[in-house]
Design a protein around this motif. Structure first.
Motif, PDB file in Angstrom:
ATOM      1  N   ILE A 150       0.836  -1.203   0.000  1.00 14.87           N
ATOM      2  CA  ILE A 150       0.000   0.000   0.000  1.00 14.87           C
ATOM      3  C   ILE A 150       0.874   1.257   0.000  1.00 14.87           C
ATOM      4  CG2 ILE A 150      -1.667   1.350   1.342  1.00 14.87           C
ATOM      5  CD1 ILE A 150      -2.953  -0.992  -0.048  1.00 14.87           C
ATOM      6  N   VAL A 151       1.915   1.256   0.828  1.00  9.70           N
ATOM      7  CA  VAL A 151       2.807   2.421   0.916  1.00  9.70           C
ATOM      8  C   VAL A 151       3.473   2.691  -0.432  1.00  9.70           C
ATOM      9  CG1 VAL A 151       4.938   3.315   1.936  1.00  9.70           C
ATOM     10  CG2 VAL A 151       3.239   2.223   3.383  1.00  9.70           C
ATOM     11  N   ARG A 152       3.911   1.643  -1.098  1.00 13.47           N
ATOM     12  CA  ARG A 152       4.541   1.830  -2.407  1.00 13.47           C
ATOM     13  C   ARG A 152       3.529   2.390  -3.415  1.00 13.47           C
ATOM     14  NH1 ARG A 152       9.678  -0.057  -2.692  1.00 13.47           N
ATOM     15  NH2 ARG A 152      10.340  -1.327  -0.906  1.00 13.47           N
ATOM     16  N   GLY A 153       2.274   1.990  -3.272  1.00 17.38           N
ATOM     17  CA  GLY A 153       1.221   2.582  -4.102  1.00 17.38           C
ATOM     18  C   GLY A 153       1.021   4.052  -3.797  1.00 17.38           C
ATOM     19  N   TYR A 154       1.030   4.412  -2.511  1.00 17.69           N
ATOM     20  CA  TYR A 154       0.926   5.818  -2.109  1.00 17.69           C
ATOM     21  C   TYR A 154       2.080   6.630  -2.706  1.00 17.69           C
ATOM     22  CZ  TYR A 154      -2.582   4.732   1.549  1.00 17.69           C
ATOM     23  OH  TYR A 154      -3.712   4.356   2.229  1.00 17.69           O
ATOM     24  N   ARG A 155       3.251   6.047  -2.656  1.00 18.36           N
ATOM     25  CA  ARG A 155       4.435   6.749  -3.153  1.00 18.36           C
ATOM     26  C   ARG A 155       4.317   7.009  -4.659  1.00 18.36           C
ATOM     27  NH1 ARG A 155       9.388   5.725  -6.521  1.00 18.36           N
ATOM     28  NH2 ARG A 155      10.878   7.232  -5.721  1.00 18.36           N
ATOM     29  N   ASN A 156       3.782   6.032  -5.398  1.00 15.39           N
ATOM     30  CA  ASN A 156       3.619   6.192  -6.843  1.00 15.39           C
ATOM     31  C   ASN A 156       2.534   7.205  -7.198  1.00 15.39           C
ATOM     32  OD1 ASN A 156       5.620   4.310  -7.357  1.00 15.39           O
ATOM     33  ND2 ASN A 156       4.188   2.589  -7.504  1.00 15.39           N
ATOM     34  N   ALA A 157       1.709   7.558  -6.225  1.00 11.36           N
ATOM     35  CA  ALA A 157       0.645   8.539  -6.459  1.00 11.36           C
ATOM     36  C   ALA A 157       1.080   9.970  -6.140  1.00 11.36           C
ATOM     37  CB  ALA A 157      -0.578   8.179  -5.614  1.00 11.36           C
ATOM     38  N   LEU A 158       2.336  10.158  -5.723  1.00 12.46           N
ATOM     39  CA  LEU A 158       2.826  11.511  -5.462  1.00 12.46           C
ATOM     40  C   LEU A 158       2.836  12.321  -6.755  1.00 12.46           C
ATOM     41  CD1 LEU A 158       5.875  10.676  -3.146  1.00 12.46           C
ATOM     42  CD2 LEU A 158       3.754  11.790  -2.438  1.00 12.46           C
ATOM     43  N   LEU A 159       2.750  13.633  -6.623  1.00 15.24           N
ATOM     44  CA  LEU A 159       2.754  14.502  -7.799  1.00 15.24           C
ATOM     45  C   LEU A 159       4.052  14.343  -8.586  1.00 15.24           C
ATOM     46  CD1 LEU A 159       1.285  17.812  -6.288  1.00 15.24           C
ATOM     47  CD2 LEU A 159       0.061  15.995  -7.493  1.00 15.24           C
ATOM     48  N   THR A 160       3.925  14.291  -9.899  1.00 19.91           N
ATOM     49  CA  THR A 160       5.086  14.136 -10.771  1.00 19.91           C
ATOM     50  C   THR A 160       5.631  15.510 -11.167  1.00 19.91           C
ATOM     51  OG1 THR A 160       3.751  14.155 -12.773  1.00 19.91           O
ATOM     52  CG2 THR A 160       4.094  12.008 -11.700  1.00 19.91           C
ATOM     53  N   ASN A 161       6.777  15.511 -11.854  1.00 19.07           N
ATOM     54  CA  ASN A 161       7.337  16.776 -12.327  1.00 19.07           C
ATOM     55  C   ASN A 161       6.391  17.462 -13.312  1.00 19.07           C
ATOM     56  OD1 ASN A 161       9.672  16.519 -10.787  1.00 19.07           O
ATOM     57  ND2 ASN A 161      10.762  15.390 -12.379  1.00 19.07           N
ATOM     58  N   GLN A 162       5.663  16.673 -14.092  1.00 14.74           N
ATOM     59  CA  GLN A 162       4.685  17.260 -15.011  1.00 14.74           C
ATOM     60  C   GLN A 162       3.555  17.942 -14.235  1.00 14.74           C
ATOM     61  OE1 GLN A 162       3.057  14.571 -17.921  1.00 14.74           O
ATOM     62  NE2 GLN A 162       1.509  16.035 -18.629  1.00 14.74           N
ATOM     63  N   ASN A 163       3.109  17.302 -13.146  1.00 12.63           N
ATOM     64  CA  ASN A 163       2.088  17.927 -12.292  1.00 12.63           C
ATOM     65  C   ASN A 163       2.575  19.266 -11.747  1.00 12.63           C
ATOM     66  OD1 ASN A 163       1.323  14.670 -10.961  1.00 12.63           O
ATOM     67  ND2 ASN A 163       0.128  15.817 -12.469  1.00 12.63           N
ATOM     68  N   TYR A 164       3.830  19.304 -11.306  1.00 10.83           N
ATOM     69  CA  TYR A 164       4.377  20.558 -10.777  1.00 10.83           C
ATOM     70  C   TYR A 164       4.480  21.615 -11.868  1.00 10.83           C
ATOM     71  CZ  TYR A 164       5.498  18.555  -6.214  1.00 10.83           C
ATOM     72  OH  TYR A 164       5.410  17.994  -4.958  1.00 10.83           O
ATOM     73  N   GLY A 165       4.844  21.170 -13.075  1.00 11.05           N
ATOM     74  CA  GLY A 165       4.894  22.110 -14.196  1.00 11.05           C
ATOM     75  C   GLY A 165       3.543  22.750 -14.447  1.00 11.05           C
ATOM     76  N   ASN A 166       2.492  21.946 -14.365  1.00 10.30           N
ATOM     77  CA  ASN A 166       1.127  22.473 -14.539  1.00 10.30           C
ATOM     78  C   ASN A 166       0.750  23.423 -13.411  1.00 10.30           C
ATOM     79  OD1 ASN A 166       0.866  20.915 -16.845  1.00 10.30           O
ATOM     80  ND2 ASN A 166      -0.206  19.244 -15.798  1.00 10.30           N
ATOM     81  N   LEU A 167       1.139  23.066 -12.174  1.00 10.10           N
ATOM     82  CA  LEU A 167       0.810  23.914 -11.024  1.00 10.10           C
ATOM     83  C   LEU A 167       1.463  25.289 -11.123  1.00 10.10           C
ATOM     84  CD1 LEU A 167       1.048  21.351  -8.066  1.00 10.10           C
ATOM     85  CD2 LEU A 167      -1.013  22.553  -8.811  1.00 10.10           C
ATOM     86  N   THR A 168       2.687  25.324 -11.616  1.00  9.19           N
ATOM     87  CA  THR A 168       3.407  26.614 -11.689  1.00  9.19           C
ATOM     88  C   THR A 168       2.829  27.529 -12.764  1.00  9.19           C
ATOM     89  OG1 THR A 168       5.084  25.675 -13.188  1.00  9.19           O
ATOM     90  CG2 THR A 168       5.579  25.628 -10.819  1.00  9.19           C
ATOM     91  N   GLN A 169       1.979  26.983 -13.653  1.00  8.45           N
ATOM     92  CA  GLN A 169       1.343  27.805 -14.679  1.00  8.45           C
ATOM     93  C   GLN A 169       0.003  28.377 -14.219  1.00  8.45           C
ATOM     94  OE1 GLN A 169       3.051  28.488 -17.526  1.00  8.45           O
ATOM     95  NE2 GLN A 169       4.630  27.288 -16.464  1.00  8.45           N
ATOM     96  N   CYS A 170      -0.433  27.981 -13.033  1.00  5.94           N
ATOM     97  CA  CYS A 170      -1.737  28.432 -12.532  1.00  5.94           C
ATOM     98  C   CYS A 170      -1.729  29.932 -12.238  1.00  5.94           C
ATOM     99  CB  CYS A 170      -2.118  27.659 -11.271  1.00  5.94           C
ATOM    100  SG  CYS A 170      -2.448  25.907 -11.561  1.00  5.94           S
ATOM    101  N   GLU A 171      -2.893  30.553 -12.419  1.00  6.47           N
ATOM    102  CA  GLU A 171      -3.027  31.993 -12.169  1.00  6.47           C
ATOM    103  C   GLU A 171      -3.763  32.296 -10.865  1.00  6.47           C
ATOM    104  OE1 GLU A 171      -1.668  34.389 -13.924  1.00  6.47           O
ATOM    105  OE2 GLU A 171      -0.814  32.985 -15.385  1.00  6.47           O
ATOM    106  N   THR A 172      -4.577  31.347 -10.393  1.00 10.28           N
ATOM    107  CA  THR A 172      -5.349  31.556  -9.161  1.00 10.28           C
ATOM    108  C   THR A 172      -5.278  30.292  -8.294  1.00 10.28           C
ATOM    109  OG1 THR A 172      -7.422  30.663 -10.033  1.00 10.28           O
ATOM    110  CG2 THR A 172      -6.976  33.018 -10.429  1.00 10.28           C
ATOM    111  N   ILE A 173      -5.701  30.422  -7.041  1.00 11.02           N
ATOM    112  CA  ILE A 173      -5.746  29.260  -6.148  1.00 11.02           C
ATOM    113  C   ILE A 173      -6.788  28.261  -6.637  1.00 11.02           C
ATOM    114  CG2 ILE A 173      -6.003  28.481  -3.764  1.00 11.02           C
ATOM    115  CD1 ILE A 173      -3.613  30.304  -4.183  1.00 11.02           C
ATOM    116  N   ASP A 174      -7.853  28.754  -7.267  1.00  8.83           N
ATOM    117  CA  ASP A 174      -8.852  27.842  -7.841  1.00  8.83           C
ATOM    118  C   ASP A 174      -8.236  26.976  -8.942  1.00  8.83           C
ATOM    119  OD1 ASP A 174     -11.114  28.178  -6.330  1.00  8.83           O
ATOM    120  OD2 ASP A 174     -11.903  29.833  -7.533  1.00  8.83           O
ATOM    121  N   ASP A 175      -7.326  27.577  -9.723  1.00 10.16           N
ATOM    122  CA  ASP A 175      -6.617  26.798 -10.749  1.00 10.16           C
ATOM    123  C   ASP A 175      -5.774  25.702 -10.096  1.00 10.16           C
ATOM    124  OD1 ASP A 175      -7.699  28.435 -12.665  1.00 10.16           O
ATOM    125  OD2 ASP A 175      -5.901  29.684 -12.918  1.00 10.16           O
ATOM    126  N   VAL A 176      -5.112  26.048  -8.990  1.00  9.32           N
ATOM    127  CA  VAL A 176      -4.310  25.065  -8.254  1.00  9.32           C
ATOM    128  C   VAL A 176      -5.199  23.929  -7.773  1.00  9.32           C
ATOM    129  CG1 VAL A 176      -2.914  24.689  -6.162  1.00  9.32           C
ATOM    130  CG2 VAL A 176      -2.585  26.768  -7.520  1.00  9.32           C
TER     131      VAL A 176
END
Length: 365
Positions: free
Chosen positions: A16-42
């Motif tokens: 289960i823990v290894r599954g949780y670890r694989n569900a962490l945000l990826t670098n692509q997810n972070y790239g998308n987050l840094t493009q957000c303009e508002t907290i609602d976008d986040v």
């Protein structure tokens, strides 16, 4: 053979823990987050990973509310693992909660000292460090009362050994209490992973020894740096250092004698990792570079706190290369906590219109 027996009792939780670890945000997810303009976008970008936990947030929520909901997911998953753990893994997970208990104790008595609202203080406590008598902390007036009326029935009671006095609860004494509790807690945890019949000599003991030695050293260095310019004597400072770690005993002895940042740099010179931290931060003669919640200040030098977080992430990632070890639970918690810090940092940069600093977070992948 060792792996077979480990999987019989703990294989489900490790999976289960290894599954949780694989569900962490990826670098692509972070790239998308840094493009957000508002907290609602986040919030929208986080929906696949955190959807159910964010659904109750109002439109354009505060960064603190966002952090609280992302923490709720960590707590929920941790509690599920705890409910399915047995034997030494169950005890191991109990140990992981003690640090949060110590932080909650310090938060409550510091807030009470400053006459903060009790309900507000309790809301700010970490859920993983909750215990039944916690609200009573808000009426304790001295250390003896704090122990006898509140902590004597908690797992923290043994960590008060040798630290009780009739002192009033002022800011310096509260910090001494917190660091004394942490010192005793880390020493107890370290002894347990190296002496418990189920754990000693296993991959858990090997990985967690490295983890706890790093944590002991980090605390010793930070205690020293934060003591400069305070009333804390060198003798009292020395009592707060854990009695193990890569710096122990020569390095911690030198830390106890240090008068300034240069003295700290010389004390850690024998450990390559820590020496490189001081080289990278530019800490040599001036004051320490102050960190921030994400680990990324945007200054020309990284803060010492940033580099400690980076090292913690390296150790945590490496733990997942090992099999049949409780340490993956600890590592996952640390990785998820850094993810929460990263999300909070990105949201804060958006809220304060500081988009030029938005990329200053620490990757967990």
């Amino acid at each position: 053979m060792e792996g077979m027996f480990y999987n019989v009792t703990n294989g489900y939780v490790e999976g289960i823990v290894r599954g949780y670890r694989n569900a962490l945000l990826t670098n692509q997810n972070y790239g998308n987050l840094t493009q957000c303009e508002t907290i609602d976008d986040v919030k929208l970008q986080l929906s696949p990973a955190y959807g159910d936990f964010l659904s109750s947030l109002p439109p354009n929520p505060s960064t603190s509310a966002l952090a609280a909901k992302t923490t709720d997911k960590l707590v929920s998953e941790f509690r599920y693992l705890q409910a399915n753990s047995t034997g030494s893994l169950s005890k191991f997970m109990d140990y992981l909660t003690y640090g949060y208990m110590i932080d909650n104790v310090a938060l409550l008595i510091t807030g009470t000292l400053h006459e903060r609202d009790t309900r507000e203080l309790l809301d700010r406590c970490h859920p993983l460090g909750w215990f039944e008598t916690m609200p009573v902390l808000c009426v304790a007036t001295n250390i003896e009362e704090l122990y006898n009326s509140v902590l004597v029935e908690t797992p923290l009671a043994p960590y008060f050994k040798g630290s009780l006095s009739h002192s009033d609860l002022d800011e310096l004494n509260i910090e001494i209490i917190r660091n004394t509790l942490y010192k005793n807690y880390l020493e107890d945890f370290y002894q347990w992973v190296n002496s418990d019949p189920e754990v000693s000599g296993t991959p858990t003991s090997e990985v967690m020894s490295e983890v706890l030695e790093f944590e002991a050293d980090r605390r010793s260095i930070n205690i020293t740096l934060n003591s400069f310019g305070t009333e804390l004597s060198k003798a009292d400072r020395k009592k707060l250092y854990p009695n193990f770690g890569r710096l122990y005993p020569e390095g911690t002895l030198m830390l106890s004698r240090a008068d300034d940042v240069e003295g700290v740099r010389i004390a850690v010179d024998g450990v390559g990792d820590y020496k490189s931290f001081f080289d990278q931060t530019g800490l040599s003669g001036g004051g320490p570079s102050l960190g921030n919640m994400s680990g990324g200040g945007g200054d020309s030098h990284k803060s010492l706190e940033d580099l400690f977080y980076q090292k913690e992430m390296e150790i945590s990632k490496l733990a997942f290369t090992r099999q049949f070890t409780h340490a993956v639970v600890y590592a996952w918690v640390k990785l998820r906590e850094q993810e929460i810090r990263n999300i909070t940092w990105i949201a804060e940069c958006i809220a304060q219109n500081q988009k030029d600093r938005i990329g200053n977070f620490i990757s967990v992948f």
